[in-house]
Design a protein around this motif. Structure first.
Motif, PDB file in Angstrom:
ATOM      1  N   MET A  80       2.893  -9.512   6.979  1.00  0.00           N
ATOM      2  CA  MET A  80       1.847  -8.487   6.948  1.00  0.00           C
ATOM      3  C   MET A  80       2.227  -7.421   7.970  1.00  0.00           C
ATOM      4  O   MET A  80       2.388  -7.709   9.153  1.00  0.00           O
ATOM      5  N   PHE A  81       2.401  -6.196   7.484  1.00  0.00           N
ATOM      6  CA  PHE A  81       2.821  -5.119   8.381  1.00  0.00           C
ATOM      7  C   PHE A  81       2.314  -3.781   7.870  1.00  0.00           C
ATOM      8  O   PHE A  81       2.441  -3.470   6.688  1.00  0.00           O
ATOM      9  N   VAL A  82       1.745  -3.003   8.787  1.00  0.00           N
ATOM     10  CA  VAL A  82       1.297  -1.637   8.503  1.00  0.00           C
ATOM     11  C   VAL A  82       2.071  -0.708   9.433  1.00  0.00           C
ATOM     12  O   VAL A  82       2.178  -0.975  10.637  1.00  0.00           O
ATOM     13  N   LEU A  83       2.627   0.360   8.867  1.00  0.00           N
ATOM     14  CA  LEU A  83       3.322   1.346   9.701  1.00  0.00           C
ATOM     15  C   LEU A  83       2.421   1.783  10.842  1.00  0.00           C
ATOM     16  O   LEU A  83       1.217   1.999  10.637  1.00  0.00           O
ATOM     17  N   SER A  84       2.981   1.939  12.025  1.00  0.00           N
ATOM     18  CA  SER A  84       2.168   2.331  13.182  1.00  0.00           C
ATOM     19  C   SER A  84       1.440   3.648  12.933  1.00  0.00           C
ATOM     20  O   SER A  84       0.301   3.824  13.356  1.00  0.00           O
ATOM     21  N   SER A  85       2.063   4.570  12.218  1.00  0.00           N
ATOM     22  CA  SER A  85       1.446   5.868  11.936  1.00  0.00           C
ATOM     23  C   SER A  85       0.287   5.767  10.936  1.00  0.00           C
ATOM     24  O   SER A  85      -0.484   6.710  10.786  1.00  0.00           O
ATOM     25  N   SER A  86       0.147   4.607  10.281  1.00  0.00           N
ATOM     26  CA  SER A  86      -0.907   4.425   9.279  1.00  0.00           C
ATOM     27  C   SER A  86      -2.006   3.472   9.740  1.00  0.00           C
ATOM     28  O   SER A  86      -2.936   3.194   8.991  1.00  0.00           O
ATOM     29  N   ARG A  87      -1.896   2.966  10.946  1.00  0.00           N
ATOM     30  CA  ARG A  87      -2.892   2.014  11.447  1.00  0.00           C
ATOM     31  C   ARG A  87      -4.203   2.706  11.790  1.00  0.00           C
ATOM     32  O   ARG A  87      -4.235   3.903  12.069  1.00  0.00           O
ATOM     33  N   GLY A  88      -5.271   1.922  11.746  1.00  0.00           N
ATOM     34  CA  GLY A  88      -6.592   2.444  12.099  1.00  0.00           C
ATOM     35  C   GLY A  88      -7.292   3.166  10.958  1.00  0.00           C
ATOM     36  O   GLY A  88      -8.338   3.757  11.154  1.00  0.00           O
ATOM     37  N   ARG A  89      -6.719   3.074   9.757  1.00  0.00           N
ATOM     38  CA  ARG A  89      -7.312   3.755   8.601  1.00  0.00           C
ATOM     39  C   ARG A  89      -7.845   2.766   7.564  1.00  0.00           C
ATOM     40  O   ARG A  89      -8.225   3.161   6.474  1.00  0.00           O
ATOM     41  N   GLY A  90      -7.838   1.481   7.886  1.00  0.00           N
ATOM     42  CA  GLY A  90      -8.355   0.472   6.965  1.00  0.00           C
ATOM     43  C   GLY A  90      -7.349   0.014   5.917  1.00  0.00           C
ATOM     44  O   GLY A  90      -7.699  -0.741   5.011  1.00  0.00           O
ATOM     45  N   ILE A  91      -6.097   0.449   6.034  1.00  0.00           N
ATOM     46  CA  ILE A  91      -5.081   0.096   5.042  1.00  0.00           C
ATOM     47  C   ILE A  91      -4.790  -1.404   5.080  1.00  0.00           C
ATOM     48  O   ILE A  91      -4.720  -2.059   4.037  1.00  0.00           O
ATOM     49  N   GLY A  92      -4.644  -1.953   6.267  1.00  0.00           N
ATOM     50  CA  GLY A  92      -4.387  -3.387   6.394  1.00  0.00           C
ATOM     51  C   GLY A  92      -5.536  -4.207   5.822  1.00  0.00           C
ATOM     52  O   GLY A  92      -5.314  -5.210   5.140  1.00  0.00           O
ATOM     53  N   ALA A 142       0.891  -1.163   0.000  1.00  0.00           N
ATOM     54  CA  ALA A 142       0.000   0.000   0.000  1.00  0.00           C
ATOM     55  C   ALA A 142       0.923   1.205   0.000  1.00  0.00           C
ATOM     56  O   ALA A 142       1.777   1.343   0.882  1.00  0.00           O
ATOM     57  N   LYS A 143       0.761   2.047  -1.003  1.00  0.00           N
ATOM     58  CA  LYS A 143       1.677   3.167  -1.186  1.00  0.00           C
ATOM     59  C   LYS A 143       0.889   4.461  -1.289  1.00  0.00           C
ATOM     60  O   LYS A 143      -0.104   4.535  -2.000  1.00  0.00           O
ATOM     61  N   ASP A 144       1.335   5.475  -0.563  1.00  0.00           N
ATOM     62  CA  ASP A 144       0.733   6.805  -0.592  1.00  0.00           C
ATOM     63  C   ASP A 144       1.807   7.762  -1.087  1.00  0.00           C
ATOM     64  O   ASP A 144       2.848   7.904  -0.429  1.00  0.00           O
ATOM     65  N   ASP A 145       1.580   8.385  -2.225  1.00  0.00           N
ATOM     66  CA  ASP A 145       2.611   9.179  -2.886  1.00  0.00           C
ATOM     67  C   ASP A 145       3.812   8.260  -3.116  1.00  0.00           C
ATOM     68  O   ASP A 145       3.692   7.272  -3.812  1.00  0.00           O
ATOM     69  N   ASP A 146       4.940   8.566  -2.506  1.00  0.00           N
ATOM     70  CA  ASP A 146       6.114   7.724  -2.704  1.00  0.00           C
ATOM     71  C   ASP A 146       6.493   6.934  -1.461  1.00  0.00           C
ATOM     72  O   ASP A 146       7.587   6.379  -1.372  1.00  0.00           O
ATOM     73  N   LYS A 147       5.606   6.854  -0.475  1.00  0.00           N
ATOM     74  CA  LYS A 147       5.914   6.166   0.778  1.00  0.00           C
ATOM     75  C   LYS A 147       5.107   4.878   0.899  1.00  0.00           C
ATOM     76  O   LYS A 147       3.893   4.869   0.694  1.00  0.00           O
ATOM     77  N   ILE A 148       5.789   3.794   1.251  1.00  0.00           N
ATOM     78  CA  ILE A 148       5.107   2.526   1.490  1.00  0.00           C
ATOM     79  C   ILE A 148       4.531   2.547   2.905  1.00  0.00           C
ATOM     80  O   ILE A 148       5.250   2.762   3.876  1.00  0.00           O
ATOM     81  N   LEU A 149       3.218   2.326   2.995  1.00  0.00           N
ATOM     82  CA  LEU A 149       2.524   2.349   4.279  1.00  0.00           C
ATOM     83  C   LEU A 149       2.344   0.955   4.864  1.00  0.00           C
ATOM     84  O   LEU A 149       2.211   0.801   6.081  1.00  0.00           O
ATOM     85  N   ALA A 150       2.321  -0.059   3.991  1.00  0.00           N
ATOM     86  CA  ALA A 150       2.060  -1.424   4.446  1.00  0.00           C
ATOM     87  C   ALA A 150       2.562  -2.411   3.397  1.00  0.00           C
ATOM     88  O   ALA A 150       2.712  -2.064   2.223  1.00  0.00           O
ATOM     89  N   MET A 151       2.800  -3.644   3.846  1.00  0.00           N
ATOM     90  CA  MET A 151       3.256  -4.698   2.936  1.00  0.00           C
ATOM     91  C   MET A 151       2.707  -6.045   3.372  1.00  0.00           C
ATOM     92  O   MET A 151       2.313  -6.238   4.527  1.00  0.00           O
ATOM     93  N   VAL A 152       2.698  -6.985   2.428  1.00  0.00           N
ATOM     94  CA  VAL A 152       2.383  -8.375   2.706  1.00  0.00           C
ATOM     95  C   VAL A 152       2.999  -9.220   1.584  1.00  0.00           C
ATOM     96  O   VAL A 152       3.083  -8.770   0.442  1.00  0.00           O
ATOM     97  N   ASN A 153       3.438 -10.413   1.919  1.00  0.00           N
ATOM     98  CA  ASN A 153       4.004 -11.343   0.938  1.00  0.00           C
ATOM     99  C   ASN A 153       3.056 -12.515   0.736  1.00  0.00           C
ATOM    100  O   ASN A 153       2.458 -13.010   1.697  1.00  0.00           O
ATOM    101  N   LEU A 154       2.971 -12.976  -0.492  1.00  0.00           N
ATOM    102  CA  LEU A 154       2.324 -14.244  -0.802  1.00  0.00           C
ATOM    103  C   LEU A 154       3.390 -15.134  -1.432  1.00  0.00           C
ATOM    104  O   LEU A 154       3.966 -14.788  -2.461  1.00  0.00           O
ATOM    105  N   LEU A 155       3.692 -16.254  -0.788  1.00  0.00           N
ATOM    106  CA  LEU A 155       4.663 -17.214  -1.297  1.00  0.00           C
ATOM    107  C   LEU A 155       3.902 -18.438  -1.781  1.00  0.00           C
ATOM    108  O   LEU A 155       2.999 -18.917  -1.097  1.00  0.00           O
ATOM    109  N   PHE A 156       4.270 -18.944  -2.961  1.00  0.00           N
ATOM    110  CA  PHE A 156       3.493 -20.001  -3.607  1.00  0.00           C
ATOM    111  C   PHE A 156       4.144 -21.374  -3.503  1.00  0.00           C
ATOM    112  O   PHE A 156       5.365 -21.508  -3.551  1.00  0.00           O
TER     113      PHE A 156
END
Length: 148
Positions: A84-96, A54-68
């Motif tokens: 699965m990780f969301v930056l603490s400053s971006s939590r609570g906004r539905g990004i995850g 999840a990216k806002d402008d040029d900053k990554i706010l969250a990530m997750v990996n899918l390994l097959f």
């Protein structure tokens, strides 16, 4: 905010996110070189998996990996959801929530019939989050053997 697949250019920021994640987890320790190497392998070979961000402008706010991998039980492709990780400053906004929905959608597009994930036993907040997204607790117990 955009939900997209990570590229090689995202690796330095992804390493920072993983360092923050691994500082919270009992079983793992941050190692930027190791994480960078693994991220690069995943990004360069879509047969291994995909990294979604999840990216806002040029900053990554969250990530997750899918390994097959392939499941003999299901006779089809399956995914392991990790990091699965969301930056603490971006939590609570539905990004995850949006990111996990995106991961489920991408797993389906890739032909996966199941997604498996692990959470820390004490992380009841994460467990509740995944249950709300349709994940159910397995009757299986994970075991690990670290190899040199």
């Amino acid at each position: 905010m955009k939900l997209i697949k990570a590229t090689h250019l995202d690796i330095p920021e992804l390493v920072e996110l993983l360092n923050s994640l691994f500082e919270q987890e009992a079983e793992f320790e941050p190692n930027s070189e190791t994480q960078s190497k693994a991220l690069s392998k995943i990004i360069l070979d879509p047969k291994i998996g995909i990294i979604l961000i999840a990216k806002d402008d040029d900053k990554i706010l969250a990530m997750v990996n899918l390994l097959f991998t392939e499941s003999t039980a299901l006779g089809s492709k399956v995914a392991l959801l990790e990091d699965m990780f969301v930056l603490s400053s971006s939590r609570g906004r539905g990004i995850g929530s949006q990111l996990i929905d995106y991961a489920i959608s991408e797993a389906k597009k890739a032909g996966c019939k199941r997604i498996t994930l692990l959470t820390d036993i004490e992380n009841t907040k994460a467990q509740s989050f995944y249950q709300k997204k349709g994940f159910v607790k397995s009757k299986m117990t994970p075991y690990r053997l670290l190899l040199d």
